[in-house]
Design a protein around this motif. Sequence first.
Motif, PDB file in Angstrom:
ATOM      1  N   PHE A 139       1.067  -1.105   0.016  1.00 36.86           N
ATOM      2  CA  PHE A 139       0.037  -0.391  -0.362  1.00 36.86           C
ATOM      3  C   PHE A 139       1.276   1.269   0.160  1.00 36.86           C
ATOM      4  N   ARG A 140       0.258   2.337  -0.717  1.00 33.72           N
ATOM      5  CA  ARG A 140       1.275   3.248  -1.053  1.00 33.72           C
ATOM      6  C   ARG A 140       0.326   4.084  -1.018  1.00 33.72           C
ATOM      7  N   ASP A 141       0.070   5.745  -0.612  1.00 28.07           N
ATOM      8  CA  ASP A 141      -0.804   6.550  -0.549  1.00 28.07           C
ATOM      9  C   ASP A 141      -0.630   7.312  -1.605  1.00 28.07           C
ATOM     10  N   GLU A 142      -0.391   6.707  -2.626  1.00 29.62           N
ATOM     11  CA  GLU A 142      -0.164   7.988  -3.948  1.00 29.62           C
ATOM     12  C   GLU A 142      -1.207   9.601  -3.687  1.00 29.62           C
ATOM     13  N   VAL A 143      -0.126  10.002  -4.029  1.00 35.87           N
ATOM     14  CA  VAL A 143      -0.992  11.952  -4.047  1.00 35.87           C
ATOM     15  C   VAL A 143      -2.299  11.386  -5.084  1.00 35.87           C
ATOM     16  N   VAL A 149      -5.633   0.768 -12.644  1.00 40.19           N
ATOM     17  CA  VAL A 149      -4.712  -1.038 -11.210  1.00 40.19           C
ATOM     18  C   VAL A 149      -2.899  -0.499 -12.256  1.00 40.19           C
ATOM     19  N   MET A 150      -2.669   0.639 -13.169  1.00 35.69           N
ATOM     20  CA  MET A 150      -1.127   0.959 -13.380  1.00 35.69           C
ATOM     21  C   MET A 150      -0.992   1.763 -12.055  1.00 35.69           C
ATOM     22  N   ARG A 151      -1.607   2.792 -11.778  1.00 35.43           N
ATOM     23  CA  ARG A 151      -0.742   3.090 -10.793  1.00 35.43           C
ATOM     24  C   ARG A 151      -2.089   3.160  -9.173  1.00 35.43           C
ATOM     25  N   GLY A 152      -1.756   2.294  -9.107  1.00 33.12           N
ATOM     26  CA  GLY A 152      -3.436   2.016  -7.770  1.00 33.12           C
ATOM     27  C   GLY A 152      -2.637   2.766  -5.715  1.00 33.12           C
ATOM     28  N   ARG A 153      -3.125   2.698  -5.364  1.00 32.04           N
ATOM     29  CA  ARG A 153      -3.016   2.668  -3.887  1.00 32.04           C
ATOM     30  C   ARG A 153      -2.392   1.505  -3.396  1.00 32.04           C
ATOM     31  N   LEU A 156      -0.612  -4.893  -6.510  1.00 29.37           N
ATOM     32  CA  LEU A 156       0.750  -6.697  -6.537  1.00 29.37           C
ATOM     33  C   LEU A 156       1.666  -5.961  -5.971  1.00 29.37           C
ATOM     34  N   MET A 157       3.050  -6.744  -5.791  1.00 30.56           N
ATOM     35  CA  MET A 157       4.222  -6.456  -6.310  1.00 30.56           C
ATOM     36  C   MET A 157       4.626  -7.559  -6.201  1.00 30.56           C
ATOM     37  N   LYS A 158       6.145  -8.247  -6.391  1.00 32.22           N
ATOM     38  CA  LYS A 158       6.669  -9.331  -7.435  1.00 32.22           C
ATOM     39  C   LYS A 158       8.519  -8.697  -5.825  1.00 32.22           C
ATOM     40  N   ILE A 281       6.370   2.829 -19.854  1.00 29.61           N
ATOM     41  CA  ILE A 281       5.658   1.998 -18.663  1.00 29.61           C
ATOM     42  C   ILE A 281       6.550   1.180 -18.085  1.00 29.61           C
ATOM     43  N   GLU A 282       7.046   1.731 -16.676  1.00 24.83           N
ATOM     44  CA  GLU A 282       8.035   0.513 -15.219  1.00 24.83           C
ATOM     45  C   GLU A 282       7.400  -0.191 -15.284  1.00 24.83           C
ATOM     46  N   VAL A 283       7.496  -1.613 -15.707  1.00 26.09           N
ATOM     47  CA  VAL A 283       7.177  -2.179 -15.252  1.00 26.09           C
ATOM     48  C   VAL A 283       8.210  -3.302 -14.101  1.00 26.09           C
ATOM     49  N   GLY A 284       9.500  -3.138 -14.164  1.00 24.29           N
ATOM     50  CA  GLY A 284      10.182  -4.095 -12.884  1.00 24.29           C
ATOM     51  C   GLY A 284      11.514  -2.704 -11.922  1.00 24.29           C
ATOM     52  N   HIS A 285      12.060  -2.999 -11.476  1.00 26.49           N
ATOM     53  CA  HIS A 285      12.837  -1.604 -10.239  1.00 26.49           C
ATOM     54  C   HIS A 285      13.876  -2.709 -10.506  1.00 26.49           C
ATOM     55  N   ILE A 286      15.330  -3.085 -10.684  1.00 21.97           N
ATOM     56  CA  ILE A 286      16.107  -3.371  -9.935  1.00 21.97           C
ATOM     57  C   ILE A 286      17.046  -2.653  -9.254  1.00 21.97           C
ATOM     58  N   VAL A 318       8.878  -6.051  -9.204  1.00 17.10           N
ATOM     59  CA  VAL A 318       7.927  -6.630 -10.317  1.00 17.10           C
ATOM     60  C   VAL A 318       6.471  -5.599 -10.250  1.00 17.10           C
ATOM     61  N   GLY A 319       6.246  -4.991 -11.259  1.00 22.62           N
ATOM     62  CA  GLY A 319       4.722  -4.999 -10.451  1.00 22.62           C
ATOM     63  C   GLY A 319       4.040  -5.550 -11.423  1.00 22.62           C
ATOM     64  N   VAL A 320       3.620  -6.473 -10.585  1.00 29.99           N
ATOM     65  CA  VAL A 320       3.103  -7.774 -10.715  1.00 29.99           C
ATOM     66  C   VAL A 320       1.146  -7.189 -11.108  1.00 29.99           C
TER      67      VAL A 320
END
Length: 441
Positions: A139-143, A149-153, A156-158, A281-286, A318-320
């Motif tokens: 959960f991230r309380d995005e502004v 679901v692309m930018r949710g609060r 689901l993340m791996k 679109i950022e789908v993963g970040h290492i 990964v932004g599942v």
Amino acid sequence: MRRSRLLLPTLKETPAEAEIVSHRLMLRAGMVRQASAGIYNWLPLGYRVLRKVEQIVREEQDATGAQEMLMPTIQSADLWRESGRYDDYGKEMLRIQDRHERDLLYGPTNEEQITDIFRKSVMSYRELPKLLYHIQWKFRDEVRPRFGVMRGREFLMKDAYSFDTDFDGAKRAYNKMFVSYLRIFARMGLRAIPMEAETGPIGGNLSHEFIILADTGESEVFCHRDYIEHDVLSHAVDYEADLEPIVGFWTEKYARTDEKHDPAAFAAEVPADKQVSRRGIEVGHIFYFGTKYSAPMGATVSTADGQSVPVHMGSYGVGVSRLPAAIIEASHDEAGIIWPDAVAPYTVGLINLKTGDAACDTACEDLYNRLNSNGFDTLYDDREERAGAKFADMDLIGLPWQVIVGPRGLANGQVELKRRATGERHEVAMADVPARIAAHV
Ligand SMILES: Nc1ncnc2c1ncn2[C@@H]1O[C@H](COP(=O)(O)OP(=O)(O)O)[C@@H](O)[C@H]1O
Ligand SMILES: [Mg+2]
């Protein structure tokens, strides 16, 4: 599954609140429904896609030797006070108190939690390296939660975490994740390009974002055109071998996100006809972030010469739940979604053009059973609806194959087989349908 029994509330009209095509199509195809701002219910069709995405991520992470576990969504504030992030995270963190007035939070990420587990379980360099991951809601309380679901609060993340005694070990873990990510996205039919990225609030000094090019993307990105066409899945990967050649290939040419972009270097390094400047679109970040958490939290191991050193760590996300939307952005047409085979909610949509007609009903029941028993998940539209409505719905939900059964064809033992992606249609003998689908023709 019979369409008449499935909870699949498709919509003819475009929902006014949806700004981008994936959000519109996910609502129209009955995949998700908003529960509250940035928080979504996954209905049966959407959940099947989410689970397929999750399973690909799991298989490709397991292939690296990473071990799956599960950490809770609710975490103790005290852990976050140890790393100093309880205050740093600000309003994005959802803070909760239990009945004993203890401070808790809904995890926006899990570095502190995993570091706590590590420091209580691993004492010696002999037990390293370790690579652990889980697939869990955040959960991230995005502004500005937006685009469905692309930018949710809640999303689901791996997230994976690596532990090594030194930088060289950490870089090997980083390379494993780098290569695993290339494969994860390629298996979903996506072309994701690793791009040099800023390390952001998690901090650190080595980082790549995996980016899908799409006009609706939130990031501005710049890269060499050669990376767009590269085929990732054609060679097998040995994760015990040196992965530096693969990572080297993907990092030698220019590919950077907005924050890392340097127009002069871009112009100097990339010939004009190879310069790609797009949205993504950022789908993963290492990330590699060294001892940022292990040092303050005391996650140390003893070395061969008896010293105690903080472990070098990395984290890999990964932004599942973002991926089904990202895949739709990359694969759709005027009529609806076009699912890549690997993540399609069902493989085949069976359309009965004349429900109630004895010959059509019998043929459809027969095909339905045969397709399912041949391993092709089938959604059978058995409703008493107009043919036009059934066609439109089936195109909208985007299953890779359609089998269309009507009285005219059946008179000759024929049905129609349609490939959703190309629109190509063939008259085929009923008995040949499973083999034709298996052979992809
Ligand atoms: N609000 C969100 N909704 C859906 N997916 C998200 C969200 N925030 C991040 N993700 C996904 O999780 C992945 C890992 O997140 P991370 O890189 O930690 O987030 P951020 O880029 O916001 O710092 C991202 O690459 C992205 O695919
Ligand atoms: Mg990120």
